[in-house]
Write an enzyme that holds these catalytic residues in place. Sequence first.
Site, PDB file in Angstrom:
ATOM      1  N   CYS A 104      42.843  43.026  33.633  1.00  3.60           N
ATOM      2  CA  CYS A 104      41.666  43.830  34.051  1.00  3.60           C
ATOM      3  C   CYS A 104      41.895  45.280  33.884  1.00  3.60           C
ATOM      4  O   CYS A 104      42.582  45.903  34.482  1.00  3.60           O
ATOM      5  CB  CYS A 104      41.096  43.408  35.253  1.00  3.60           C
ATOM      6  SG  CYS A 104      40.005  44.538  36.131  1.00  3.60           S
ATOM      7  N   CYS A 107      40.284  47.754  36.501  1.00  7.09           N
ATOM      8  CA  CYS A 107      40.698  47.915  37.748  1.00  7.09           C
ATOM      9  C   CYS A 107      41.798  46.708  38.022  1.00  7.09           C
ATOM     10  O   CYS A 107      42.794  46.609  37.574  1.00  7.09           O
ATOM     11  CB  CYS A 107      39.352  47.839  38.657  1.00  7.09           C
ATOM     12  SG  CYS A 107      38.213  46.479  38.206  1.00  7.09           S
ATOM     13  N   SER A 108      41.159  45.521  38.811  1.00  4.20           N
ATOM     14  CA  SER A 108      42.100  44.518  38.809  1.00  4.20           C
ATOM     15  C   SER A 108      41.387  43.271  39.299  1.00  4.20           C
ATOM     16  O   SER A 108      41.919  42.529  40.124  1.00  4.20           O
ATOM     17  CB  SER A 108      43.051  44.876  40.271  1.00  4.20           C
ATOM     18  OG  SER A 108      42.107  45.231  41.484  1.00  4.20           O
ATOM     19  N   CYS A 109      40.253  42.908  38.542  1.00  5.76           N
ATOM     20  CA  CYS A 109      39.554  41.824  38.851  1.00  5.76           C
ATOM     21  C   CYS A 109      40.278  40.446  38.498  1.00  5.76           C
ATOM     22  O   CYS A 109      41.333  40.462  37.677  1.00  5.76           O
ATOM     23  CB  CYS A 109      38.388  41.836  37.785  1.00  5.76           C
ATOM     24  SG  CYS A 109      37.183  43.149  38.074  1.00  5.76           S
TER      25      CYS A 109
END
Lengths: 196, 89
Positions: A104, A107-109
Site C-alpha cells: 500500500c 498508507c498501510s492497507c
Amino acid sequence: MSDDHGSSPISARVRHVEALLESRGLLSDGEIDTRIDEFAAGGTPANGARVVARAWVDPGFRDRLLADANAALPEVGLSMAGGLQEQRLKVVANGPDEHHVLVCTLCSCYPIALLGPSPSWYKSEAYRSRVVRDPRSVLAEFGVALPAATRIAVWDASAESRYMVLPRRPEGTADLDEDGLAALVTRKGLIGTALV
Amino acid sequence: MTAFAPGDRVRTRTVDPVGHTRLPRYARGAWGTVVQVAGSHPLADDRARGLEVQPQPVYHVRFTAADLFGTGDHTVTVELWHDHLEVPA
C-alpha cells in the site's frame, strides 16, 4: 481516551484530535480502542493460511476464491465483514511464471482479518516506495530469488480492495493434510515477500 | 458516465491536487490497461474534503514498469476510481 500512546508528533496530534472529538460528544471515552479491538478480533495469519491450504487441496474452492474471494471465504468460516463495512478481497495466485507481491504505497492497507496486524516493514517508507519500482531487488533482500523469467506483479492497495497472495504449494507435500499444509504458510508468504 | 471494461486502455489524469488523492503520484499521466472492475465506491479524494459524493466504478488498472518508471520488467496494478482516468475524446 485510548490507552496506547507513542511520543511521536503524529501521536500527539491524534491525541489532541481524539480529545476534541470526545469533548464535543462525537466520540465516547475509549471508543477508538473498542472499535480497533473489534476490528482486529480474530485477525491472524492462521486464517489466511487456512484459506491457502483449502485452495491447495480443493481446486473448485481455488477457482471460486480467485473469481470472487468474498463469496468463497464463508466456505472456510471466514469473512471480510468485521469492520464498519465489508471489504472487498482479491486473491492473486502465484504460478510457475508469475509472482505477486502486495503493497500500500499511500498508507498501510492490509487484510487484517486474514493476516492479523501488519508487520512494521510493510508500513515503512522504504518498502512502500521501493517495491513498486524495483520489486526484484526488494524480494532478493527478503531472500526470495526468482528466476529471471518469472514475471513480477505488484499490487498497490490504493482504494477499497484488500489483497492476499495465494502461494504455490511446495513440492513434496502430497502426504500432508489441510492442517499440515496450513502450518507451512507464513505471513510473508501471504504478502508475497516469501515463498512457501 | 460510460464505465470502462477489462481490456480498455486508459490514461490517468495529470492533475496534482491540493488535497488528498488516491491516484499515486508515480501513476499520474500514465497509460495502463483495465484488468477488472473492483466495485463501486464514493471517490475518496472528495470524501476527504467532506463532499457528498455518489459511488462510481473503481478499477484494477495495470501499468508496465517501463511506462511508469522508464525501467523494469514488472507490472504494477493500481486501484483507481473512474474520475482518476481521462475521458476518451
